[in-house]
Write a protein that holds these residues in place. Structure first.
Motif, mmCIF file in Angstrom:
data_model
loop_
_atom_site.group_PDB
_atom_site.id
_atom_site.type_symbol
_atom_site.label_atom_id
_atom_site.label_comp_id
_atom_site.label_asym_id
_atom_site.label_seq_id
_atom_site.Cartn_x
_atom_site.Cartn_y
_atom_site.Cartn_z
ATOM 1 N N GLU A 54 0.850 -1.190 0.000
ATOM 2 C CA GLU A 54 0.000 0.000 0.000
ATOM 3 C C GLU A 54 0.881 1.234 0.000
ATOM 4 O OE1 GLU A 54 -3.723 1.987 2.448
ATOM 5 O OE2 GLU A 54 -2.560 0.407 3.402
ATOM 6 N N SER A 55 0.604 2.130 -0.923
ATOM 7 C CA SER A 55 1.256 3.434 -0.939
ATOM 8 C C SER A 55 0.158 4.461 -0.667
ATOM 9 C CB SER A 55 1.949 3.689 -2.280
ATOM 10 O OG SER A 55 1.016 3.949 -3.296
ATOM 11 N N PRO A 56 0.510 5.723 -0.475
ATOM 12 C CA PRO A 56 -0.529 6.712 -0.204
ATOM 13 C C PRO A 56 -1.605 6.793 -1.295
ATOM 14 C CG PRO A 56 1.614 7.611 0.345
ATOM 15 C CD PRO A 56 1.861 6.294 -0.344
ATOM 16 N N ASP A 57 -1.228 6.583 -2.561
ATOM 17 C CA ASP A 57 -2.156 6.759 -3.673
ATOM 18 C C ASP A 57 -2.715 5.478 -4.255
ATOM 19 O OD1 ASP A 57 -1.670 9.495 -3.534
ATOM 20 O OD2 ASP A 57 -0.072 9.401 -5.019
ATOM 21 N N ALA A 58 -2.100 4.329 -3.947
ATOM 22 C CA ALA A 58 -2.473 3.112 -4.680
ATOM 23 C C ALA A 58 -2.218 1.851 -3.866
ATOM 24 C CB ALA A 58 -1.678 3.030 -5.980
ATOM 25 N N TRP A 59 -2.901 0.808 -4.315
ATOM 26 C CA TRP A 59 -2.568 -0.554 -3.912
ATOM 27 C C TRP A 59 -1.635 -1.095 -4.984
ATOM 28 C CZ3 TRP A 59 -3.898 -1.857 0.773
ATOM 29 C CH2 TRP A 59 -5.035 -1.311 1.357
ATOM 30 N N ILE A 60 -0.632 -1.840 -4.591
ATOM 31 C CA ILE A 60 0.319 -2.409 -5.538
ATOM 32 C C ILE A 60 0.199 -3.931 -5.435
ATOM 33 C CG2 ILE A 60 2.749 -2.608 -6.153
ATOM 34 C CD1 ILE A 60 2.893 0.228 -4.578
ATOM 35 N N HIS B 22 6.809 6.882 -8.326
ATOM 36 C CA HIS B 22 5.671 7.550 -7.691
ATOM 37 C C HIS B 22 4.913 6.592 -6.775
ATOM 38 C CE1 HIS B 22 2.219 10.156 -7.093
ATOM 39 N NE2 HIS B 22 1.460 9.121 -7.402
ATOM 40 N N TYR B 23 4.587 5.424 -7.283
ATOM 41 C CA TYR B 23 3.757 4.505 -6.501
ATOM 42 C C TYR B 23 4.543 3.658 -5.516
ATOM 43 C CZ TYR B 23 0.013 5.910 -9.560
ATOM 44 O OH TYR B 23 -0.922 6.668 -10.236
ATOM 45 N N MET B 24 5.793 3.367 -5.783
ATOM 46 C CA MET B 24 6.571 2.516 -4.885
ATOM 47 C C MET B 24 7.200 3.282 -3.726
ATOM 48 S SD MET B 24 6.151 -0.573 -5.836
ATOM 49 C CE MET B 24 7.448 -1.505 -5.042
ATOM 50 N N THR B 25 7.424 4.578 -3.886
ATOM 51 C CA THR B 25 8.027 5.359 -2.807
ATOM 52 C C THR B 25 7.068 5.400 -1.617
ATOM 53 O OG1 THR B 25 9.291 6.694 -4.370
ATOM 54 C CG2 THR B 25 8.948 7.620 -2.162
ATOM 55 N N GLY B 26 7.538 4.934 -0.495
ATOM 56 C CA GLY B 26 6.733 4.924 0.724
ATOM 57 C C GLY B 26 5.762 3.759 0.827
ATOM 58 N N ALA B 27 5.784 2.850 -0.139
ATOM 59 C CA ALA B 27 4.874 1.698 -0.094
ATOM 60 C C ALA B 27 5.306 0.752 1.022
ATOM 61 C CB ALA B 27 4.858 0.970 -1.431
ATOM 62 N N ARG B 28 4.305 0.140 1.642
ATOM 63 C CA ARG B 28 4.605 -0.849 2.682
ATOM 64 C C ARG B 28 3.856 -2.138 2.363
ATOM 65 N NH1 ARG B 28 0.368 -1.428 6.066
ATOM 66 N NH2 ARG B 28 -1.195 0.198 6.055
ATOM 67 N N LYS B 29 4.513 -3.242 2.619
ATOM 68 C CA LYS B 29 3.937 -4.554 2.346
ATOM 69 C C LYS B 29 2.714 -4.784 3.237
ATOM 70 C CE LYS B 29 5.251 -9.378 1.989
ATOM 71 N NZ LYS B 29 6.339 -10.347 2.103
ATOM 72 N N VAL B 30 1.691 -5.380 2.632
ATOM 73 C CA VAL B 30 0.482 -5.746 3.368
ATOM 74 C C VAL B 30 0.133 -7.188 3.015
ATOM 75 C CG1 VAL B 30 -0.432 -3.389 3.522
ATOM 76 C CG2 VAL B 30 -1.058 -4.824 1.586
#
Length: 84
Positions: A24-30, A71-79
């Motif tokens: 999960e990043s602020p703008d998206a699910w990855i 953009h989407y991977m910066t700050g993303a955390r595994k869920v």
């Protein structure tokens, strides 16, 4: 949008694949994908990762080194992926 919905959108667009990882990043699910027939714990190299914008549901293929990737991977955390 919740994670379950994002996974459904991605699997509709990529038939024959399964979700093997999520972040999960602020703008998206990855969503990380692998072939549905795969029995390995590790994905086949080159399988896609897809960002799903939380507000619009727009899908973005994440290619390392691109602006979208950063953009989407910066700050993303595994869920954890929800169990089906």
């Amino acid at each position: 949008m919740i994670l379950d919905d994002a996974i459904s959108l991605v699997l509709d667009e990529y038939p024959g694949m399964k979700a093997i990882g999520a972040a999960e990043s602020p703008d998206a699910w990855i969503i990380g994908l692998d072939f549905a027939s795969s029995t390995s714990e590790h994905p086949v190299p080159g399988t896609p990762s897809i960002a799903v914008e939380k507000t619009s549901g727009v899908l973005h293929s994440l290619v390392p080194g691109t602006d979208e990737f950063w953009h989407y991977m910066t700050g993303a955390r595994k869920v954890p992926i929800p169990q089906v």
